[in-house]
Motif scaffolding. Structure first.
Motif, PDB file in Angstrom:
ATOM      1  N   LYS A 144     -38.249   9.785  40.272  1.00 37.45           N
ATOM      2  CA  LYS A 144     -38.020  10.863  39.305  1.00 37.45           C
ATOM      3  C   LYS A 144     -36.978  10.386  38.305  1.00 37.45           C
ATOM      4  CE  LYS A 144     -38.532  14.400  42.925  1.00 37.45           C
ATOM      5  NZ  LYS A 144     -37.825  15.495  43.649  1.00 37.45           N
ATOM      6  N   GLY A 145     -37.371  10.207  37.076  1.00 41.77           N
ATOM      7  CA  GLY A 145     -36.395   9.791  36.076  1.00 41.77           C
ATOM      8  C   GLY A 145     -37.029   9.111  34.887  1.00 41.77           C
ATOM      9  N   LEU A 146     -36.194   8.384  34.168  1.00 43.43           N
ATOM     10  CA  LEU A 146     -36.591   7.723  32.927  1.00 43.43           C
ATOM     11  C   LEU A 146     -36.652   6.225  33.158  1.00 43.43           C
ATOM     12  CD1 LEU A 146     -36.992   9.107  30.075  1.00 43.43           C
ATOM     13  CD2 LEU A 146     -34.773   8.125  29.477  1.00 43.43           C
ATOM     14  N   ILE A 147     -37.676   5.563  32.601  1.00 38.16           N
ATOM     15  CA  ILE A 147     -37.759   4.108  32.669  1.00 38.16           C
ATOM     16  C   ILE A 147     -37.915   3.550  31.257  1.00 38.16           C
ATOM     17  CG2 ILE A 147     -38.749   4.069  34.993  1.00 38.16           C
ATOM     18  CD1 ILE A 147     -41.457   3.405  33.667  1.00 38.16           C
ATOM     19  N   CYS A 148     -37.426   2.340  31.073  1.00 39.49           N
ATOM     20  CA  CYS A 148     -37.514   1.651  29.788  1.00 39.49           C
ATOM     21  C   CYS A 148     -38.404   0.429  29.976  1.00 39.49           C
ATOM     22  CB  CYS A 148     -36.116   1.236  29.319  1.00 39.49           C
ATOM     23  SG  CYS A 148     -36.096   0.361  27.744  1.00 39.49           S
ATOM     24  N   VAL A 149     -39.494   0.373  29.227  1.00 35.03           N
ATOM     25  CA  VAL A 149     -40.454  -0.722  29.360  1.00 35.03           C
ATOM     26  C   VAL A 149     -40.655  -1.396  28.006  1.00 35.03           C
ATOM     27  CG1 VAL A 149     -41.641   0.385  31.285  1.00 35.03           C
ATOM     28  CG2 VAL A 149     -42.466   0.767  28.950  1.00 35.03           C
ATOM     29  N   TYR A 150     -41.298  -2.578  28.048  1.00 32.84           N
ATOM     30  CA  TYR A 150     -41.578  -3.319  26.810  1.00 32.84           C
ATOM     31  C   TYR A 150     -43.057  -3.174  26.486  1.00 32.84           C
ATOM     32  CZ  TYR A 150     -41.450  -6.984  23.283  1.00 32.84           C
ATOM     33  OH  TYR A 150     -41.537  -7.668  22.106  1.00 32.84           O
ATOM     34  N   LYS A 151     -43.326  -2.622  25.316  1.00 37.09           N
ATOM     35  CA  LYS A 151     -44.713  -2.449  24.879  1.00 37.09           C
ATOM     36  C   LYS A 151     -45.149  -3.667  24.069  1.00 37.09           C
ATOM     37  CE  LYS A 151     -47.594   0.090  21.629  1.00 37.09           C
ATOM     38  NZ  LYS A 151     -47.950  -1.164  20.930  1.00 37.09           N
ATOM     39  N   PRO A 152     -46.218  -4.352  24.466  1.00 37.83           N
ATOM     40  CA  PRO A 152     -46.735  -5.454  23.652  1.00 37.83           C
ATOM     41  C   PRO A 152     -47.527  -4.931  22.460  1.00 37.83           C
ATOM     42  CG  PRO A 152     -48.040  -5.214  25.655  1.00 37.83           C
ATOM     43  CD  PRO A 152     -46.921  -4.211  25.742  1.00 37.83           C
ATOM     44  N   ALA A 153     -47.685  -5.766  21.459  1.00 41.93           N
ATOM     45  CA  ALA A 153     -48.469  -5.386  20.291  1.00 41.93           C
ATOM     46  C   ALA A 153     -49.951  -5.304  20.665  1.00 41.93           C
ATOM     47  CB  ALA A 153     -48.262  -6.401  19.169  1.00 41.93           C
ATOM     48  N   GLU A 154     -50.677  -4.483  19.921  1.00 44.00           N
ATOM     49  CA  GLU A 154     -52.122  -4.291  20.079  1.00 44.00           C
ATOM     50  C   GLU A 154     -52.475  -3.719  21.456  1.00 44.00           C
ATOM     51  OE1 GLU A 154     -54.444  -7.617  18.838  1.00 44.00           O
ATOM     52  OE2 GLU A 154     -53.269  -7.951  17.023  1.00 44.00           O
ATOM     53  N   VAL A 155     -51.570  -2.955  22.013  1.00 46.55           N
ATOM     54  CA  VAL A 155     -51.827  -2.152  23.211  1.00 46.55           C
ATOM     55  C   VAL A 155     -51.286  -0.758  22.906  1.00 46.55           C
ATOM     56  CG1 VAL A 155     -51.393  -1.827  25.674  1.00 46.55           C
ATOM     57  CG2 VAL A 155     -51.621  -4.134  24.751  1.00 46.55           C
ATOM     58  N   LEU A 175     -39.797   4.253  26.036  1.00 41.32           N
ATOM     59  CA  LEU A 175     -39.260   5.041  27.143  1.00 41.32           C
ATOM     60  C   LEU A 175     -40.338   5.949  27.714  1.00 41.32           C
ATOM     61  CD1 LEU A 175     -35.761   6.183  25.826  1.00 41.32           C
ATOM     62  CD2 LEU A 175     -36.321   4.188  27.212  1.00 41.32           C
ATOM     63  N   PHE A 176     -40.441   5.945  29.039  1.00 42.79           N
ATOM     64  CA  PHE A 176     -41.353   6.839  29.749  1.00 42.79           C
ATOM     65  C   PHE A 176     -40.543   7.710  30.703  1.00 42.79           C
ATOM     66  CE2 PHE A 176     -44.980   3.782  29.015  1.00 42.79           C
ATOM     67  CZ  PHE A 176     -45.788   4.696  28.352  1.00 42.79           C
ATOM     68  N   GLY A 177     -40.886   8.990  30.773  1.00 44.17           N
ATOM     69  CA  GLY A 177     -40.323   9.884  31.763  1.00 44.17           C
ATOM     70  C   GLY A 177     -41.323  10.093  32.884  1.00 44.17           C
ATOM     71  N   ILE A 178     -40.886   9.915  34.126  1.00 45.68           N
ATOM     72  CA  ILE A 178     -41.768  10.053  35.287  1.00 45.68           C
ATOM     73  C   ILE A 178     -41.365  11.282  36.083  1.00 45.68           C
ATOM     74  CG2 ILE A 178     -42.574   8.959  37.420  1.00 45.68           C
ATOM     75  CD1 ILE A 178     -42.057   6.267  36.196  1.00 45.68           C
ATOM     76  N   ARG A 179     -42.331  12.154  36.343  1.00 44.70           N
ATOM     77  CA  ARG A 179     -42.147  13.406  37.073  1.00 44.70           C
ATOM     78  C   ARG A 179     -41.010  14.229  36.446  1.00 44.70           C
ATOM     79  NH1 ARG A 179     -41.521  12.624  43.084  1.00 44.70           N
ATOM     80  NH2 ARG A 179     -42.308  14.754  43.161  1.00 44.70           N
ATOM     81  N   THR A 205     -39.727  13.634  32.835  1.00 50.56           N
ATOM     82  CA  THR A 205     -40.396  14.069  31.604  1.00 50.56           C
ATOM     83  C   THR A 205     -39.512  15.020  30.809  1.00 50.56           C
ATOM     84  OG1 THR A 205     -41.508  15.834  32.850  1.00 50.56           O
ATOM     85  CG2 THR A 205     -42.702  13.757  32.587  1.00 50.56           C
ATOM     86  N   ARG A 206     -38.642  15.764  31.497  1.00 53.59           N
ATOM     87  CA  ARG A 206     -37.717  16.654  30.779  1.00 53.59           C
ATOM     88  C   ARG A 206     -36.687  15.859  29.994  1.00 53.59           C
ATOM     89  NH1 ARG A 206     -35.174  20.748  34.886  1.00 53.59           N
ATOM     90  NH2 ARG A 206     -34.875  18.803  36.028  1.00 53.59           N
TER      91      ARG A 206
END
Length: 304
Positions: free
Chosen positions: A14-25, A105-109, A112-113
């Motif tokens: 439960k919380g926030l995660i920081c990920v790396y988004k590649p181009a053309e995805v 940034l993605f919020g999980i469960r 999301t708030r």
């Protein structure tokens, strides 16, 4: 070391995660991949056993017998995997375009708030945008069809720096005009020292800072601090730079290097998306939110 009991891991997820988004995805595809990987690994852990089925049998007029037997209606082979994609709520805090790579940034469960809170407070973002002089395309990006070519050897870095400074000053003046405040007044100074001024209209892009950090003609890179931006707007900035320098230019790459207080240093690559790494990243993001005083949702104070 990750706990092997799936229910314990699920309660921690439960919380926030920081990920790396590649181009053309796309961000939508990234979300689906993340949910699928989490559920797949969760189902590989030790889940709870099927609940027992309690049966009361016999003649009601006589002594009844109570028996406990396996409940096949709760067995994974009957109802499917314990953790399914539709059970996991995931939302993004910042939306990056298809050709943009970088911090996401993605919020999980329950996170999301937090993701919504950050999104609605509209923090500033930083980008590195690469451009190429001498060609213009029909979509202002390298994937488009070249519709015009021009000379570029007359363009020097001092010309670029002069124009970018003028662009930054123009946006700063625009911010104060939207407040109805004279940029030379004491009121403008008091507004400025309180932090970045955010426009009330979330659809108006504002540039807080822009500079050229690399100039190797015809290639160049600008770094921009902004708010309310979107991918087409950023590509058209490169197109405008080419025009103002009496040449042409198109964008060759966009990288988000910072969103709020989250930078490339915190971003988790897709190949490292395991439950162990996601939980560690969630702890890092939680510490960043606590240090910034944004751990709990609160009302935003906007100046405009």
């Amino acid at each position: 070391m990750l706990v092997q009991e799936a229910p314990i891991v699920w309660n921690s997820l439960k919380g926030l995660i920081c990920v790396y988004k590649p181009a053309e995805v796309s961000v939508h595809k990234m979300r689906k991949i993340l949910i699928s990987k989490i559920c797949q690994e969760m189902n590989s852990l030790e889940g709870r056993p099927p609940s027992d089925y309690v049966a009361i049998e016999g003649d009601p007029s006589q002594k009844l017998t109570v028996s406990v037997r396996p409940n096949f209606a709760d067995h994974p082979l009957v109802v499917g995997p314990r953790y399914q994609n539709q059970d996991l709520h995931v939302s993004w805090s910042n939306f990056l375009g298809f050709y943009t790579n970088g911090v996401l940034l993605f919020g999980i469960r329950d996170g999301t708030r937090q993701a919504k809170f950050i999104r609605e407070n509209r923090p500033t973002r930083a980008y590195r945008i690469k451009g190429k002089l001498g060609e213009v395309t029909d979509n202002c990006f390298k994937t488009g069809k070249v519709v015009m070519k021009s000379t570029w050897r007359h363009v020097k870095q001092e010309h670029m720096d002069r124009f970018l400074s003028a662009m930054q000053a123009s946006h700063q003046k625009k911010m104060f005009e939207m407040c109805g405040v004279d940029i030379q007044s004491q009121t403008a100074y008091e507004l400025a020292i309180q932090g970045p001024i955010r426009p009330a209209n979330s659809k108006i892009p504002i540039i807080y800072g822009i500079k050229c950090i690399e100039f190797q003609p015809p290639e160049f890179t600008v770094e921009i601090q902004c708010i309310n931006e979107y991918e087409d707007y950023l590509t058209h900035i490169i197109h405008e730079i080419g025009q103002k320098l009496h040449s042409t230019a198109h964008c060759t790459g966009i990288q988000c290097i910072r969103h709020s207080r989250f930078t490339l240093e915190h971003a988790l690559l897709m190949k490292h998306w395991t439950l162990t790494n996601l939980l560690k990243n969630m702890d890092v993001c939680s510490k960043i939110l606590v240090e910034s005083g944004e751990n709990l949702p609160r009302k935003s104070s906007r100046l405009v």
